[in-house]
Write an enzyme that holds these catalytic residues in place. Structure first.
Site, PDB file in Angstrom:
ATOM      1  N   TYR A 234     106.603  63.378  16.363  1.00  0.00           N
ATOM      2  CA  TYR A 234     107.537  64.491  16.592  1.00  0.00           C
ATOM      3  C   TYR A 234     107.527  64.840  18.076  1.00  0.00           C
ATOM      4  O   TYR A 234     106.452  65.008  18.651  1.00  0.00           O
ATOM      5  CB  TYR A 234     107.121  65.705  15.760  1.00  0.00           C
ATOM      6  CG  TYR A 234     108.063  66.889  15.855  1.00  0.00           C
ATOM      7  CD1 TYR A 234     109.106  67.044  14.950  1.00  0.00           C
ATOM      8  CD2 TYR A 234     107.905  67.847  16.858  1.00  0.00           C
ATOM      9  CE1 TYR A 234     109.970  68.136  15.041  1.00  0.00           C
ATOM     10  CE2 TYR A 234     108.776  68.940  16.952  1.00  0.00           C
ATOM     11  CZ  TYR A 234     109.799  69.076  16.032  1.00  0.00           C
ATOM     12  OH  TYR A 234     110.653  70.153  16.120  1.00  0.00           O
ATOM     13  N   PHE A 361     116.486  70.769  19.713  1.00  0.00           N
ATOM     14  CA  PHE A 361     116.142  69.429  20.203  1.00  0.00           C
ATOM     15  C   PHE A 361     114.948  68.946  19.393  1.00  0.00           C
ATOM     16  O   PHE A 361     113.922  69.620  19.344  1.00  0.00           O
ATOM     17  CB  PHE A 361     115.754  69.484  21.684  1.00  0.00           C
ATOM     18  CG  PHE A 361     115.207  68.170  22.222  1.00  0.00           C
ATOM     19  CD1 PHE A 361     115.982  67.367  23.053  1.00  0.00           C
ATOM     20  CD2 PHE A 361     113.924  67.730  21.897  1.00  0.00           C
ATOM     21  CE1 PHE A 361     115.482  66.160  23.550  1.00  0.00           C
ATOM     22  CE2 PHE A 361     113.421  66.522  22.388  1.00  0.00           C
ATOM     23  CZ  PHE A 361     114.199  65.733  23.208  1.00  0.00           C
ATOM     24  N   GLU A 362     115.098  67.820  18.758  1.00  0.00           N
ATOM     25  CA  GLU A 362     113.950  67.200  18.086  1.00  0.00           C
ATOM     26  C   GLU A 362     114.155  65.699  18.152  1.00  0.00           C
ATOM     27  O   GLU A 362     115.277  65.218  17.948  1.00  0.00           O
ATOM     28  CB  GLU A 362     113.901  67.569  16.589  1.00  0.00           C
ATOM     29  CG  GLU A 362     113.573  69.003  16.264  1.00  0.00           C
ATOM     30  CD  GLU A 362     113.485  69.280  14.748  1.00  0.00           C
ATOM     31  OE1 GLU A 362     114.240  68.663  13.968  1.00  0.00           O
ATOM     32  OE2 GLU A 362     112.649  70.115  14.370  1.00  0.00           O
ATOM     33  N   ILE A 363     113.101  64.972  18.466  1.00  0.00           N
ATOM     34  CA  ILE A 363     113.133  63.520  18.248  1.00  0.00           C
ATOM     35  C   ILE A 363     111.960  63.260  17.326  1.00  0.00           C
ATOM     36  O   ILE A 363     110.817  63.573  17.668  1.00  0.00           O
ATOM     37  CB  ILE A 363     112.970  62.716  19.550  1.00  0.00           C
ATOM     38  CG1 ILE A 363     114.063  63.093  20.556  1.00  0.00           C
ATOM     39  CG2 ILE A 363     113.027  61.216  19.253  1.00  0.00           C
ATOM     40  CD1 ILE A 363     114.010  62.313  21.867  1.00  0.00           C
ATOM     41  N   HIS A 398     109.931  74.549  10.562  1.00  0.00           N
ATOM     42  CA  HIS A 398     109.547  73.180  10.934  1.00  0.00           C
ATOM     43  C   HIS A 398     108.145  73.145  11.528  1.00  0.00           C
ATOM     44  O   HIS A 398     107.324  72.303  11.168  1.00  0.00           O
ATOM     45  CB  HIS A 398     110.520  72.604  11.962  1.00  0.00           C
ATOM     46  CG  HIS A 398     111.788  72.073  11.351  1.00  0.00           C
ATOM     47  ND1 HIS A 398     112.705  71.353  12.076  1.00  0.00           N
ATOM     48  CD2 HIS A 398     112.274  72.156  10.095  1.00  0.00           C
ATOM     49  CE1 HIS A 398     113.707  71.018  11.270  1.00  0.00           C
ATOM     50  NE2 HIS A 398     113.480  71.501  10.085  1.00  0.00           N
TER      51      HIS A 398
END
Ligand code: GDP
Ligand code: NAG
Ligand code: MG
Length: 523
Positions: A234, A361-363, A398
């Protein structure tokens, strides 16, 4: 091998000792000045701001320093394209802002990597929307419409009188977006449902984007590939605190899920919780009543004084002219009259410190959410009604949810990615000139490029960054979350800036008690 090597190896070429000596000397000089300066006000925060520091550690640092030659990177035999896509939930009316985001991410990254896009909406996208999107990007695009169950609250919830009332009255209580029903739906969807959508499940990794976001630096490596190579699951760009009134009941619900399932949480849990275990001791009573330095002294003294009196009483009537006995008696009376402090949000000696990764924003690897533990967590949260009775955001959900399973080492801070959403900006310093490369467009759409970039810094990691002029970096203002992150992930020494509520018990009560006791005995 033409492939540019990871940055920590590149460091070896640098004139490190000289820089270090200069930096060390300056730090010493400044610290000495601060200490001997008799007029110093509260000088605790006169440190170099984080955004002007090298924060790298062995396990936490940008994957590369500066730019990569994209062609060489992609053609390296060891490189493997990831099974990944961008994901954006949006509305037809946001088209203009969507195009801003897409132009930015294409220009700074995807014109070289061509990862596909997944667009989701609770209503069908219009033909105009789809056509415009397809014309803007250089990659395949898919559009999905959400089913009723994915978007709407369950029917039996919606039909209660309470549902509308509770959402409405959040405005009166000043909860930001509290009375916007669609905002609640959006938070619920991103909290527990996006990762199950077939278009998202078609990939192993996703990069979440939103309308009206900006990227400021070129990302010349593949973040999915690098994360996989480095055991990261993450990635984030911004960490900060949530508004308390949007999530008052979230931690109680989270804690009860952990307890009911006897979960052993990951080390990431420490990033999001304050612990009330301030002292290390077997004395459970003391452990439960001491949360800070002030109480430490008070409670230990109280215990010593009272124990002394009780011991004297065992041997018959006590002499109250003895100073130590009278102190003990007064303590005993005080204790009888005092109340045990109550902490509204304390559960199992912990509470939520409100920190969270900003989730616009999340990768991430899809399975950080698409797994049984998290899924059960979402179901439990949904059953408590917090997505409508309160305004639980998907970001804190999250973060706490990730902490159920992940360790700090599995999280990556994309410090080298310049990013803005609403008024919050993170934008890194550019790496030194020898780590920069000229811009080479990967697609004709982006052949025009302004050629001036920000200045370089020795400790910078950015590739061709062009940050908003004079921006205040969120790194420098997201106390206490960033401090905790730096302590846990970057191994930075805890300094005096640190809040007292740090997680680890760091007072050895027994030796402290011995010291106080010998002072008392000497009376
Ligand atoms: N389809 C759809 N998307 C929504 C809705 N509400 C919010 N979104 C999307 O969800 C994301 C977050 O919403 P936004 O209003 O930007 O929230 P903020 O960033 O917290 O201010 C954005 O990508 C929005 O386009 C909605 O009612 N329908
Ligand atoms: C990508 O991952 C999904 C989900 O695991 C899988 O179904 C799909 O076959 C994969 N695609 C490729 C090209 O490997
Ligand atoms: Mg937004």
């Amino acid at each position: 091998m033409i492939r540019i090597k990871p940055r920590f190896r590149l460091y070896q070429n640098r004139n490190k000792p000289v820089y270090y000596t200069i930096i060390l000397c300056s730090i010493l000089a400044i610290t000495t000045l601060l200490y001997i300066n008799p007029w110093r006000s509260s000088s605790k925060n006169k440190f170099v701001s984080y955004s002007n520091q090298d924060l790298d550690s062995e396990t936490q640092h940008p994957f590369y320093k500066g730019c990569n030659d994209v062609d060489a990177y992609i053609n390296d035999p060891s490189y493997q394209r990831a099974n990944a896509s961008f994901v954006m939930l949006t509305r037809n009316k946001e088209l203009e802002d969507v195009v801003l985001t897409l132009t930015s991410i294409e220009s700074h990254f995807n014109q070289w990597y061509h990862y596909p896009y997944v667009f989701l909406n609770d209503e069908p996208f219009t033909e105009e929307f789809k056509k415009t999107i397809r014309n803007t990007v250089t990659a395949p695009v898919e559009f999905g419409t959400l089913m009723e169950l994915e978007w709407e609250f369950p029917k039996k919830v919606r039909e209660t009188i309470e549902f509308t009332e509770r959402i409405k009255d959040q405005a009166d209580r000043g909860v930001m977006y509290g009375d916007v029903e669609s905002y609640h739906k959006m938070c619920r969807f991103y909290s527990g449902l996006f990762y199950k959508h077939p278009l998202v499940r078609a990939h192993e990794w996703y990069w979440r984007i939103e309308p009206d976001v900006k990227f400021f630096c070129d990302i010349t490596y593949d973040p999915f590939y690098e994360m996989a190579q480095n055991g990261k699951e993450y990635g984030f760009t911004v960490i900060m605190q949530e508004l308390y009134w949007s999530i008052p009941g979230l931690f109680r619900a989270t804690r009860s899920y952990v307890n009911a399932n006897k979960l052993k949480v990951g080390s990431l849990w420490k990033l999001f919780t304050d612990s009330y275990s301030y002292v290390q001791t077997d004395d459970e009573d003391l452990k439960k009543s001491i949360f800070d330095k002030k109480q430490l002294k008070e409670k230990v003294e109280e215990k010593i004084h009272i124990d002394h009196l009780l011991n004297q009483m065992k041997d018959g009537p006590v002499d109250l002219n003895d100073e130590r006995n009278s102190i003990g008696l007064n303590r005993l009376i005080d204790r009888a009259q005092s109340k045990i402090p109550i902490f509204e949000d304390k559960f199992d000696n912990e509470d939520y410190n409100l920190c969270h990764f900003w989730s616009n924003f999340e990768i991430a690897k899809r399975t950080v959410f698409d797994n049984d533990v998290y899924d059960g967590y979402f179901k439990h949260l949904e059953s408590t009604g917090g997505f409508w009775q309160e305004r639980w955001g998907d970001a804190p959900v999250h973060s706490l949810g990730l902490a159920l399973t992940l360790n700090v080492e599995q999280i990556h801070y994309f410090r080298d990615i310049g990013y803005q959403h609403s008024f919050i900006v993170h934008c890194p310093k550019n790496a030194p000139p020898e780590y920069q490369l000229p811009y080479v467009a990967g697609d004709n759409k982006f052949s025009e490029r302004k050629s001036r970039y920000d200045n370089s810094f020795d400790y910078g990691s950015g590739c061709r960054c062009d940050c908003p002029p004079g921006h205040i970096d969120i790194e420098d203002t997201s106390y206490p979350c960033i401090d905790l992150w730096l302590e846990l992930a970057h191994g930075m020494e805890k300094n005096s800036n640190f809040a007292d509520g740090s997680y680890y018990p760091h007072v050895d009560l027994d030796s402290f008690e011995d010291k106080i006791k010998s002072e008392f005995d000497a009376l």
